[in-house]
Scaffold this motif. Structure first.
Motif, mmCIF file in Angstrom:
data_model
loop_
_atom_site.group_PDB
_atom_site.id
_atom_site.type_symbol
_atom_site.label_atom_id
_atom_site.label_comp_id
_atom_site.label_asym_id
_atom_site.label_seq_id
_atom_site.Cartn_x
_atom_site.Cartn_y
_atom_site.Cartn_z
ATOM 1 N N UNK A 170 37.091 -31.776 -16.685
ATOM 2 C CA UNK A 170 37.082 -30.325 -16.820
ATOM 3 C C UNK A 170 37.315 -29.961 -18.274
ATOM 4 N N UNK A 171 36.736 -28.839 -18.679
ATOM 5 C CA UNK A 171 36.868 -28.379 -20.061
ATOM 6 C C UNK A 171 38.198 -27.682 -20.313
ATOM 7 N N UNK A 172 38.952 -27.422 -19.278
ATOM 8 C CA UNK A 172 40.251 -26.775 -19.431
ATOM 9 C C UNK A 172 40.963 -26.724 -18.107
ATOM 10 N N UNK A 173 42.095 -26.035 -18.098
ATOM 11 C CA UNK A 173 42.849 -25.864 -16.870
ATOM 12 C C UNK A 173 42.372 -24.641 -16.104
ATOM 13 N N UNK A 174 43.081 -24.319 -15.039
ATOM 14 C CA UNK A 174 42.748 -23.135 -14.253
ATOM 15 C C UNK A 174 42.793 -21.906 -15.151
ATOM 16 N N UNK A 175 41.807 -21.023 -15.067
ATOM 17 C CA UNK A 175 41.705 -19.907 -16.016
ATOM 18 C C UNK A 175 42.915 -18.988 -16.060
ATOM 19 N N UNK A 176 43.568 -18.777 -14.932
ATOM 20 C CA UNK A 176 44.690 -17.835 -14.899
ATOM 21 C C UNK A 176 45.971 -18.544 -14.460
ATOM 22 N N UNK A 177 46.194 -19.742 -14.952
ATOM 23 C CA UNK A 177 47.367 -20.514 -14.531
ATOM 24 C C UNK A 177 48.651 -19.760 -14.903
ATOM 25 N N UNK A 178 49.587 -19.750 -13.963
ATOM 26 C CA UNK A 178 50.822 -18.999 -14.180
ATOM 27 C C UNK A 178 51.978 -19.543 -13.345
ATOM 28 N N UNK A 179 51.938 -20.847 -13.028
ATOM 29 C CA UNK A 179 53.038 -21.448 -12.265
ATOM 30 C C UNK A 179 53.937 -22.308 -13.142
ATOM 31 N N UNK A 180 53.706 -22.278 -14.455
ATOM 32 C CA UNK A 180 54.550 -23.069 -15.343
ATOM 33 C C UNK A 180 54.198 -24.538 -15.315
ATOM 34 N N UNK A 181 55.094 -25.368 -15.820
ATOM 35 C CA UNK A 181 54.875 -26.808 -15.836
ATOM 36 C C UNK A 181 56.136 -27.525 -15.361
ATOM 37 N N UNK A 182 56.021 -28.815 -15.210
ATOM 38 C CA UNK A 182 57.152 -29.553 -14.648
ATOM 39 C C UNK A 182 58.341 -29.581 -15.591
ATOM 40 N N UNK A 183 58.125 -29.381 -16.878
ATOM 41 C CA UNK A 183 59.223 -29.418 -17.845
ATOM 42 C C UNK A 183 60.173 -28.239 -17.637
#
Length: 199
Positions: A170-183
């Motif tokens: 994929x050329x990138x992540x989900x366009x409207x990602x908003x769940x944060x990251x594991x860190x």
């Protein structure tokens, strides 16, 4: 010894609107799969290594070349993964053996400049089984925006004596990602960021 390839199938998905909102830039996912004859089909073979060593480099180079051409170059790829589906006359070990070798995966890792491991699935199925390729960020395993799955199928594959070997990108992540990251989760839970397993 070289793999007998019956066909190569390519898949491309370009997302312009995701979740009722336009993407700032088109979000593109790619996959390429080789349908090969399973040399171990219908019998138990103790030593799989000779075929793995022979097929791994050839399939890795072939599929990597095709998926980087589709995407416009390895530098355009941010997320990647792999999958194997063995037909009904084979073992899951056959699909696993062909994708879980550095002789296969390192072609893709090097082409995209990755440091992460390749997310994967390896299953047994009949023709038209859904090929699900999980993806993750090529350099950051904790970046949840790039946790994705490409899904497609090949109507006539795998036959009982075949294996489908696939790469996804994929050329990138989900366009409207908003769940944060594991860190952030680790920080919120009070974990030591230098030793995330510690409580």
């Amino acid at each position: 010894m070289t793999p007998e390839i019956r066909k190569i199938v390519s898949y491309r998905e370009e997302v312009l609107i995701e979740g009722f909102k336009a993407a700032a830039t088109p979000w593109t996912l790619y996959a390429v799969a080789a349908v090969i004859t399973n040399p171990w089909a219908g019998k138990y073979v103790e030593d799989l290594k000779p075929v793995i060593h022979a097929f791994g480099p050839e399939l890795g180079a072939l599929l990597t070349g095709k998926i980087t051409d589709m995407s416009g170059g390895g530098d355009k790829i941010e997320a990647f993964g792999k999958a194997g589906i063995v037909g009904l006359d084979g073992e899951i070990e056959h699909a696993s053996g062909l994708i879980h070798t550095l002789r296969f995966g390192n072609h893709f890792r090097q082409a995209v400049g990755a440091t992460s491991y390749l997310a994967f699935t390896n299953i047994r199925g009949a023709a038209n089984t859904a090929i699900q390729i999980p993806l993750m960020d090529k350099n950051d395993a904790g970046r949840r925006s790039h946790y994705l799955t490409i899904q497609f199928s090949i109507v006539d594959a795998p036959r009982a004596d075949e294996v489908v070997i696939a790469l996804g990108a994929a050329t990138g992540g989900r366009p409207h990602h908003r769940i944060g990251d594991r860190y952030q989760d680790l920080k919120d839970l009070g974990h030591d960021m230098d030793n995330p397993a510690a409580i």
